[in-house]
Design an enzyme around this catalytic site. Structure first.
Site, PDB file in Angstrom:
ATOM      1  N   ARG A  98       1.848  -7.637  -1.568  1.00  0.00           N
ATOM      2  CA  ARG A  98       0.809  -6.887  -2.300  1.00  0.00           C
ATOM      3  C   ARG A  98       0.918  -5.395  -1.998  1.00  0.00           C
ATOM      4  NH1 ARG A  98      -4.207  -9.869  -0.242  1.00  0.00           N
ATOM      5  NH2 ARG A  98      -5.432  -8.521  -1.592  1.00  0.00           N
ATOM      6  N   LYS A 119     -12.251  -0.928  -0.528  1.00  0.00           N
ATOM      7  CA  LYS A 119     -12.850  -0.619  -1.842  1.00  0.00           C
ATOM      8  C   LYS A 119     -14.089  -1.481  -2.085  1.00  0.00           C
ATOM      9  CE  LYS A 119      -9.039  -1.683  -4.068  1.00  0.00           C
ATOM     10  NZ  LYS A 119      -8.166  -2.063  -2.925  1.00  0.00           N
ATOM     11  N   ARG A 164      -4.804  -0.514 -12.187  1.00  0.00           N
ATOM     12  CA  ARG A 164      -3.840  -0.755 -11.124  1.00  0.00           C
ATOM     13  C   ARG A 164      -2.423  -0.403 -11.562  1.00  0.00           C
ATOM     14  NH1 ARG A 164      -6.770  -4.775  -7.851  1.00  0.00           N
ATOM     15  NH2 ARG A 164      -5.623  -5.169  -5.952  1.00  0.00           N
TER      16      ARG A 164
HETATM   17  P1  ADP Z   1      -7.781  -6.423  -3.055  1.00  0.00           P
HETATM   18  O1  ADP Z   1      -9.295  -6.309  -3.047  1.00  0.00           O
HETATM   19  O2  ADP Z   1      -7.284  -7.029  -1.815  1.00  0.00           O
HETATM   20  O3  ADP Z   1      -7.099  -5.162  -3.428  1.00  0.00           O
HETATM   21  P2  ADP Z   1      -8.247  -7.751  -5.523  1.00  0.00           P
HETATM   22  O4  ADP Z   1      -9.316  -8.746  -5.231  1.00  0.00           O
HETATM   23  O5  ADP Z   1      -8.641  -6.481  -6.181  1.00  0.00           O
HETATM   24  O6  ADP Z   1      -7.461  -7.468  -4.182  1.00  0.00           O
HETATM   25  O7  ADP Z   1      -7.109  -8.415  -6.398  1.00  0.00           O
HETATM   26  C1  ADP Z   1      -6.518  -9.648  -6.058  1.00  0.00           C
HETATM   27  C2  ADP Z   1      -5.369  -9.929  -7.003  1.00  0.00           C
HETATM   28  O8  ADP Z   1      -5.864 -10.002  -8.345  1.00  0.00           O
HETATM   29  C3  ADP Z   1      -4.293  -8.853  -7.043  1.00  0.00           C
HETATM   30  O9  ADP Z   1      -3.319  -9.034  -6.021  1.00  0.00           O
HETATM   31  C4  ADP Z   1      -3.700  -9.075  -8.445  1.00  0.00           C
HETATM   32  O10 ADP Z   1      -2.837 -10.198  -8.478  1.00  0.00           O
HETATM   33  C5  ADP Z   1      -4.938  -9.431  -9.257  1.00  0.00           C
HETATM   34  N1  ADP Z   1      -5.561  -8.231  -9.880  1.00  0.00           N
HETATM   35  C6  ADP Z   1      -6.782  -7.701  -9.602  1.00  0.00           C
HETATM   36  N2  ADP Z   1      -7.018  -6.609 -10.366  1.00  0.00           N
HETATM   37  C7  ADP Z   1      -5.909  -6.434 -11.135  1.00  0.00           C
HETATM   38  C8  ADP Z   1      -5.514  -5.473 -12.104  1.00  0.00           C
HETATM   39  N3  ADP Z   1      -6.308  -4.426 -12.448  1.00  0.00           N
HETATM   40  N4  ADP Z   1      -4.289  -5.608 -12.680  1.00  0.00           N
HETATM   41  C9  ADP Z   1      -3.476  -6.635 -12.373  1.00  0.00           C
HETATM   42  N5  ADP Z   1      -3.782  -7.564 -11.448  1.00  0.00           N
HETATM   43  C10 ADP Z   1      -4.982  -7.483 -10.835  1.00  0.00           C
HETATM   44  P1  ADP Z   2     -10.404  -3.975  -0.654  1.00  0.00           P
HETATM   45  O1  ADP Z   2     -11.542  -4.308  -1.587  1.00  0.00           O
HETATM   46  O2  ADP Z   2      -9.949  -2.568  -0.773  1.00  0.00           O
HETATM   47  O3  ADP Z   2      -9.282  -4.961  -0.751  1.00  0.00           O
HETATM   48  P2  ADP Z   2     -12.227  -4.811   1.479  1.00  0.00           P
HETATM   49  O4  ADP Z   2     -13.440  -3.987   1.209  1.00  0.00           O
HETATM   50  O5  ADP Z   2     -12.290  -6.253   1.126  1.00  0.00           O
HETATM   51  O6  ADP Z   2     -10.938  -4.107   0.837  1.00  0.00           O
HETATM   52  O7  ADP Z   2     -11.850  -4.645   3.024  1.00  0.00           O
HETATM   53  C1  ADP Z   2     -10.710  -5.328   3.576  1.00  0.00           C
HETATM   54  C2  ADP Z   2     -11.037  -5.810   4.975  1.00  0.00           C
HETATM   55  O8  ADP Z   2     -11.162  -4.676   5.850  1.00  0.00           O
HETATM   56  C3  ADP Z   2     -12.364  -6.570   5.092  1.00  0.00           C
HETATM   57  O9  ADP Z   2     -12.209  -7.551   6.093  1.00  0.00           O
HETATM   58  C4  ADP Z   2     -13.358  -5.487   5.498  1.00  0.00           C
HETATM   59  O10 ADP Z   2     -14.471  -6.026   6.221  1.00  0.00           O
HETATM   60  C5  ADP Z   2     -12.496  -4.601   6.391  1.00  0.00           C
HETATM   61  N1  ADP Z   2     -12.871  -3.175   6.342  1.00  0.00           N
HETATM   62  C6  ADP Z   2     -13.379  -2.480   5.294  1.00  0.00           C
HETATM   63  N2  ADP Z   2     -13.581  -1.184   5.621  1.00  0.00           N
HETATM   64  C7  ADP Z   2     -13.166  -1.056   6.904  1.00  0.00           C
HETATM   65  C8  ADP Z   2     -13.106   0.040   7.830  1.00  0.00           C
HETATM   66  N3  ADP Z   2     -13.504   1.271   7.476  1.00  0.00           N
HETATM   67  N4  ADP Z   2     -12.620  -0.196   9.067  1.00  0.00           N
HETATM   68  C9  ADP Z   2     -12.201  -1.457   9.417  1.00  0.00           C
HETATM   69  N5  ADP Z   2     -12.228  -2.531   8.611  1.00  0.00           N
HETATM   70  C10 ADP Z   2     -12.702  -2.342   7.367  1.00  0.00           C
END
Ligand code: ADP
Ligand code: ADP
Length: 212
Positions: free
Chosen positions: A167, A13, A88
């Site tokens: 998660r 994302k 979320r």
């Molecule tokens: P990822 O990019 O790996 O999905 P985020 O950076 O979006 O993780 O979120 C990290 C943590 O922050 C989540 O595991 C949760 O604890 C908290 N968080 C982020 N957005 C929300 C939300 N909309 N509602 C509740 N918790 C959130």
């Molecule tokens: P999110 O915001 O959904 O938690 P991220 O954008 O941070 O996810 O991506 C999670 C991890 O996967 C990062 O290390 C990123 O560089 C990698 N990644 C993102 N898109 C791809 C893809 N299409 N294929 C492989 N790895 C990816």
């Protein structure tokens, strides 16, 4: 334009959101980045959020909804915004409706659990701008610092395998039901997130352009 990116942790994302927000001139709102910045600044909101984040649990809806409401009232959101990591839970999606926000499109980036754990162990992030890299799949130019601002990349504490599994289970229980919520509105589109980054980017842009 008002967009929502859905998908499990590590779906890509954040990786996709940066370019999309820049291209359409809309604000990129990552609730995860906002919470991490509250933690760095040592605010009371940050202190409350940290315990949940470290365990791979969601921060309570009441905390998050207030934070997002304030954020989308800011000047840079006038032209629209991309919500990355919010809503979320179904109550968060309902709260967005109650704020009078009309979402144009919800893009769900689909990645199976098996691929997620591998992605998370290689994720490296920039604490300054929130950019996300991967040691193997999407490395920064020198492998150590952010391409955009030169900050040394770090590993997130909640990207350890045990927390990632928690998660993922939180995602399936509390976030995935949002897909049905938005399916009912006709705004939901699915994109295959298990392709190379540039192919996911093409699919995301094609999806957004198809509804413009
Ligand atoms: P990822 O990019 O790996 O999905 P985020 O950076 O979006 O993780 O979120 C990290 C943590 O922050 C989540 O595991 C949760 O604890 C908290 N968080 C982020 N957005 C929300 C939300 N909309 N509602 C509740 N918790 C959130
Ligand atoms: P999110 O915001 O959904 O938690 P991220 O954008 O941070 O996810 O991506 C999670 C991890 O996967 C990062 O290390 C990123 O560089 C990698 N990644 C993102 N898109 C791809 C893809 N299409 N294929 C492989 N790895 C990816």
């Amino acid at each position: 334009m008002k967009l929502v990116f859905l998908g499990p942790p590590g779906a890509g994302k954040g990786t996709q959101a940066m370019g999309v927000a820049e291209h359409y001139g809309i604000a990129h709102i990552s609730t995860g980045d906002m919470l991490r910045s509250e933690i760095r600044e040592g605010t009371s909101l940050g202190r409350e959020a940290q315990a949940y984040m470290d365990k791979g649990e969601l921060v309570p809806d009441s905390v998050i909804v207030g934070m997002v409401k304030n954020r989308i009232a800011q000047e840079d959101c006038k032209n629209g915004f991309l919500l990355d990591g919010f809503p979320r839970t179904v109550p968060q999606a309902e709260a967005l409706d109650q704020m009078g926000v009309r979402i144009d499109l919800v893009v769900s980036i689909e990645v199976r659990d098996e691929a997620i754990v591998k992605r998370m162990s290689g994720r490296r992030v920039c604490d300054c701008c929130g950019a996300s890299y991967h040691v193997e799949f999407n490395p920064s130019k020198d492998g150590k610092t952010c391409d955009k601002d030169g900050t040394v990349l770090t590993q997130r504490k909640d990207d350890q395998p045990e927390v990632v599994l928690d998660r993922l289970s939180t995602y399936h229980q509390q976030t995935e039901p949002i897909k049905s919520y938005y399916k009912g509105t006709g705004k939901l589109r699915l994109v295959d997130g298990e392709q190379p980054v540039s192919e996911v980017t093409d699919a995301v842009f094609a999806t957004i352009d198809s509804v413009q």
